[in-house]
Design a protein around this motif. Sequence first.
Motif, PDB file in Angstrom:
ATOM      1  N   GLU A  20      13.270  11.642  28.772  1.00  0.00           N
ATOM      2  CA  GLU A  20      14.369  11.111  29.583  1.00  0.00           C
ATOM      3  C   GLU A  20      14.018  11.219  31.068  1.00  0.00           C
ATOM      4  O   GLU A  20      13.174  12.029  31.466  1.00  0.00           O
ATOM      5  CB  GLU A  20      15.662  11.875  29.298  1.00  0.00           C
ATOM      6  CG  GLU A  20      16.080  11.876  27.825  1.00  0.00           C
ATOM      7  CD  GLU A  20      16.594  10.524  27.364  1.00  0.00           C
ATOM      8  OE1 GLU A  20      17.589  10.036  27.922  1.00  0.00           O
ATOM      9  OE2 GLU A  20      15.969   9.951  26.437  1.00  0.00           O
ATOM     10  N   HIS A  44      11.764  11.772  22.273  1.00  0.00           N
ATOM     11  CA  HIS A  44      12.364  11.113  23.427  1.00  0.00           C
ATOM     12  C   HIS A  44      12.062  11.859  24.722  1.00  0.00           C
ATOM     13  O   HIS A  44      12.205  13.079  24.804  1.00  0.00           O
ATOM     14  CB  HIS A  44      13.881  11.003  23.264  1.00  0.00           C
ATOM     15  CG  HIS A  44      14.324   9.862  22.407  1.00  0.00           C
ATOM     16  ND1 HIS A  44      14.062   8.540  22.731  1.00  0.00           N
ATOM     17  CD2 HIS A  44      14.996   9.829  21.222  1.00  0.00           C
ATOM     18  CE1 HIS A  44      14.562   7.754  21.787  1.00  0.00           C
ATOM     19  NE2 HIS A  44      15.133   8.511  20.862  1.00  0.00           N
ATOM     20  N   GLN A  66       2.908  -0.222  29.130  1.00  0.00           N
ATOM     21  CA  GLN A  66       3.044   1.173  29.505  1.00  0.00           C
ATOM     22  C   GLN A  66       1.690   1.631  30.033  1.00  0.00           C
ATOM     23  O   GLN A  66       0.669   0.982  29.776  1.00  0.00           O
ATOM     24  CB  GLN A  66       3.481   2.033  28.313  1.00  0.00           C
ATOM     25  CG  GLN A  66       2.478   2.080  27.176  1.00  0.00           C
ATOM     26  CD  GLN A  66       3.007   2.799  25.948  1.00  0.00           C
ATOM     27  OE1 GLN A  66       3.695   2.187  25.124  1.00  0.00           O
ATOM     28  NE2 GLN A  66       2.691   4.081  25.802  1.00  0.00           N
ATOM     29  N   VAL A  93      11.292   2.507  21.300  1.00  0.00           N
ATOM     30  CA  VAL A  93      10.710   3.346  22.358  1.00  0.00           C
ATOM     31  C   VAL A  93      10.911   4.805  22.026  1.00  0.00           C
ATOM     32  O   VAL A  93      11.698   5.189  21.183  1.00  0.00           O
ATOM     33  CB  VAL A  93      11.357   3.046  23.728  1.00  0.00           C
ATOM     34  CG1 VAL A  93      11.092   1.601  24.121  1.00  0.00           C
ATOM     35  CG2 VAL A  93      12.862   3.309  23.683  1.00  0.00           C
ATOM     36  N   HIS A  94      10.149   5.631  22.702  1.00  0.00           N
ATOM     37  CA  HIS A  94      10.302   7.086  22.609  1.00  0.00           C
ATOM     38  C   HIS A  94      11.164   7.582  23.750  1.00  0.00           C
ATOM     39  O   HIS A  94      11.266   8.740  23.978  1.00  0.00           O
ATOM     40  CB  HIS A  94       8.935   7.759  22.660  1.00  0.00           C
ATOM     41  CG  HIS A  94       8.199   7.635  21.365  1.00  0.00           C
ATOM     42  ND1 HIS A  94       7.003   8.258  21.131  1.00  0.00           N
ATOM     43  CD2 HIS A  94       8.492   6.973  20.231  1.00  0.00           C
ATOM     44  CE1 HIS A  94       6.583   7.993  19.921  1.00  0.00           C
ATOM     45  NE2 HIS A  94       7.474   7.215  19.347  1.00  0.00           N
ATOM     46  N   ALA A 137       3.523   7.296  29.461  1.00  0.00           N
ATOM     47  CA  ALA A 137       4.178   6.322  30.332  1.00  0.00           C
ATOM     48  C   ALA A 137       4.508   6.950  31.675  1.00  0.00           C
ATOM     49  O   ALA A 137       4.673   8.169  31.796  1.00  0.00           O
ATOM     50  CB  ALA A 137       5.450   5.795  29.669  1.00  0.00           C
ATOM     51  N   CYS A 184       8.680   8.551  26.599  1.00  0.00           N
ATOM     52  CA  CYS A 184       9.007   7.794  27.804  1.00  0.00           C
ATOM     53  C   CYS A 184       9.000   8.717  29.024  1.00  0.00           C
ATOM     54  O   CYS A 184       9.291   9.911  28.920  1.00  0.00           O
ATOM     55  CB  CYS A 184      10.394   7.165  27.674  1.00  0.00           C
ATOM     56  SG  CYS A 184      10.585   6.019  26.302  1.00  0.00           S
ATOM     57  N   HIS A 185       8.653   8.147  30.186  1.00  0.00           N
ATOM     58  CA  HIS A 185       8.740   8.857  31.477  1.00  0.00           C
ATOM     59  C   HIS A 185       7.896  10.123  31.534  1.00  0.00           C
ATOM     60  O   HIS A 185       8.102  10.988  32.381  1.00  0.00           O
ATOM     61  CB  HIS A 185      10.201   9.226  31.791  1.00  0.00           C
ATOM     62  CG  HIS A 185      11.207   8.189  31.447  1.00  0.00           C
ATOM     63  ND1 HIS A 185      11.303   6.991  32.110  1.00  0.00           N
ATOM     64  CD2 HIS A 185      12.170   8.164  30.468  1.00  0.00           C
ATOM     65  CE1 HIS A 185      12.292   6.264  31.591  1.00  0.00           C
ATOM     66  NE2 HIS A 185      12.823   6.948  30.582  1.00  0.00           N
ATOM     67  N   LYS A 203       6.144   2.790  24.014  1.00  0.00           N
ATOM     68  CA  LYS A 203       6.402   1.859  22.920  1.00  0.00           C
ATOM     69  C   LYS A 203       5.769   2.333  21.614  1.00  0.00           C
ATOM     70  O   LYS A 203       5.051   3.327  21.564  1.00  0.00           O
ATOM     71  CB  LYS A 203       5.849   0.474  23.277  1.00  0.00           C
ATOM     72  CG  LYS A 203       6.318  -0.074  24.613  1.00  0.00           C
ATOM     73  CD  LYS A 203       7.831  -0.202  24.697  1.00  0.00           C
ATOM     74  CE  LYS A 203       8.259  -1.024  25.913  1.00  0.00           C
ATOM     75  NZ  LYS A 203       7.792  -0.444  27.188  1.00  0.00           N
ATOM     76  N   SER A 257      11.866  13.947  35.057  1.00  0.00           N
ATOM     77  CA  SER A 257      11.545  13.701  33.650  1.00  0.00           C
ATOM     78  C   SER A 257      11.715  14.967  32.834  1.00  0.00           C
ATOM     79  O   SER A 257      11.412  16.067  33.306  1.00  0.00           O
ATOM     80  CB  SER A 257      10.101  13.200  33.523  1.00  0.00           C
ATOM     81  OG  SER A 257       9.913  12.008  34.244  1.00  0.00           O
ATOM     82  N   GLU A 299       9.332   4.347  33.021  1.00  0.00           N
ATOM     83  CA  GLU A 299       8.659   3.440  32.096  1.00  0.00           C
ATOM     84  C   GLU A 299       8.845   3.938  30.662  1.00  0.00           C
ATOM     85  O   GLU A 299       8.830   5.141  30.413  1.00  0.00           O
ATOM     86  CB  GLU A 299       7.173   3.392  32.446  1.00  0.00           C
ATOM     87  CG  GLU A 299       6.375   2.316  31.750  1.00  0.00           C
ATOM     88  CD  GLU A 299       4.956   2.273  32.277  1.00  0.00           C
ATOM     89  OE1 GLU A 299       4.600   1.279  32.945  1.00  0.00           O
ATOM     90  OE2 GLU A 299       4.194   3.239  32.043  1.00  0.00           O
ATOM     91  N   LEU A 300       9.000   3.003  29.737  1.00  0.00           N
ATOM     92  CA  LEU A 300       9.230   3.360  28.342  1.00  0.00           C
ATOM     93  C   LEU A 300       7.915   3.430  27.566  1.00  0.00           C
ATOM     94  O   LEU A 300       6.972   2.690  27.841  1.00  0.00           O
ATOM     95  CB  LEU A 300      10.154   2.337  27.680  1.00  0.00           C
ATOM     96  CG  LEU A 300      11.522   2.137  28.339  1.00  0.00           C
ATOM     97  CD1 LEU A 300      12.334   1.099  27.572  1.00  0.00           C
ATOM     98  CD2 LEU A 300      12.284   3.442  28.442  1.00  0.00           C
TER      99      LEU A 300
END
Length: 398
Positions: free
Chosen positions: A162, A160, A335, A397-398, A277, A229-230, A284, A193, A281-282
């Motif tokens: 964030e 993940h 993405q 999503v991650h 990403a 993500c991000h 996938k 991020s 933005e996520l």
Amino acid sequence: MSLSYSLGKGALVALKELVTSFKGLTKGKQAAGKELRVSGVDLLRGLGGRNRSRRAKRNFVVLIFIKYEGWYRGSEGTSEPMQLDSVENDLVEVLRYLHYHHDDTETMWRVLADFDLEYTDETGNHRRVERTHPTKEAILDALREAGKTRRSGLVYFGGHGEYEHPGASVLKTSEGQTRYTVKIHEQSGPKSSYLLAIDGGRIYGDDIVSRLPEKVPTQCVHTVALDACHSSGLADAAGSLPHVYGGSSKQGPAETPEDIASAQQRSSKQLVIITAARKGELAKTVRPEAGTREFGALTWYTLHWLNKYPYATAENLGQRLHHTCADGAEEGMKQHPEIRARYSLTGSFELLPGLLHRDEVESSKAELPKRGFPIAQTWARLYNASIRRAPQRSAAVH
């Protein structure tokens, strides 16, 4: 070029013995009678036979894959699952791409994961991959240890990412479930991020970059891949990475003399950061075929493109990622992966230096398309699937 470099150690030793013996002929019977042993093995070694490695020396690899089993985001009643089943498959693919061996002592391997993995390497050796629990402290320790090698290497993260204001993670565990929330500081700053460790710790871009030191030989290449993500926000911490590959063509300044100079002539190491990403933005996941295993989109498309086209350039790979993850994706599933580099990336793109020196590549050179997307063959054929369909995307999503 010095004599020792051109002949090699074995040949030089043999030559010295030969000269010594000839001197002995003029100095007396004792020296003249000295036995001279010059073996073909010595000459072979000296001329580069066994002394010369068949592949470039590989360096350090830090793999961080976090599943977050039983995790939920938010409070009760408003929670969403955070568990990432795809990362187990991603780790297998990365190990396979890197030709991981359980007994490899040449490369410094560090695997940080919150799950066990039984893996059969290329030698047929089957056993559990040695791992460390991916807390923030353990991850930073592994990065610090990797940096001390003063060699090239790869850091790969699947988990993940964030994008949040400064604050702290709050984890509440009950009945096998972990609820994750964020407590924002009262005097909070702008969003940034970060990667999420298994203990809720935040790992920012500077935490990674600062532990991969600049004071290394200039021919070193440090590559950081972030399937999260991000994740592009973490690349910002690296400072100037002006060469960007991820759209229809390379972006960034024209090549400078230092870009095209040899690695030994550069003023600093090469730094490459691959992100899945943009900020906000996520990232996938995809399934190559209905009912098959799930993978992180960045990991799947990157590794299978490089496996099929080992001599693909960074520009070609960037085009492929842009086509599959952005142009070819449905609305809501897009993405924008990117490859950023300190110096222009020329020639074949490798996640880890030396991978292209494996023997099987020499006998299976595939013709590389001029662009990264006009390939009729679908990814399903890599798994010998009989039904040819485009990979199905998942909202996970991650």
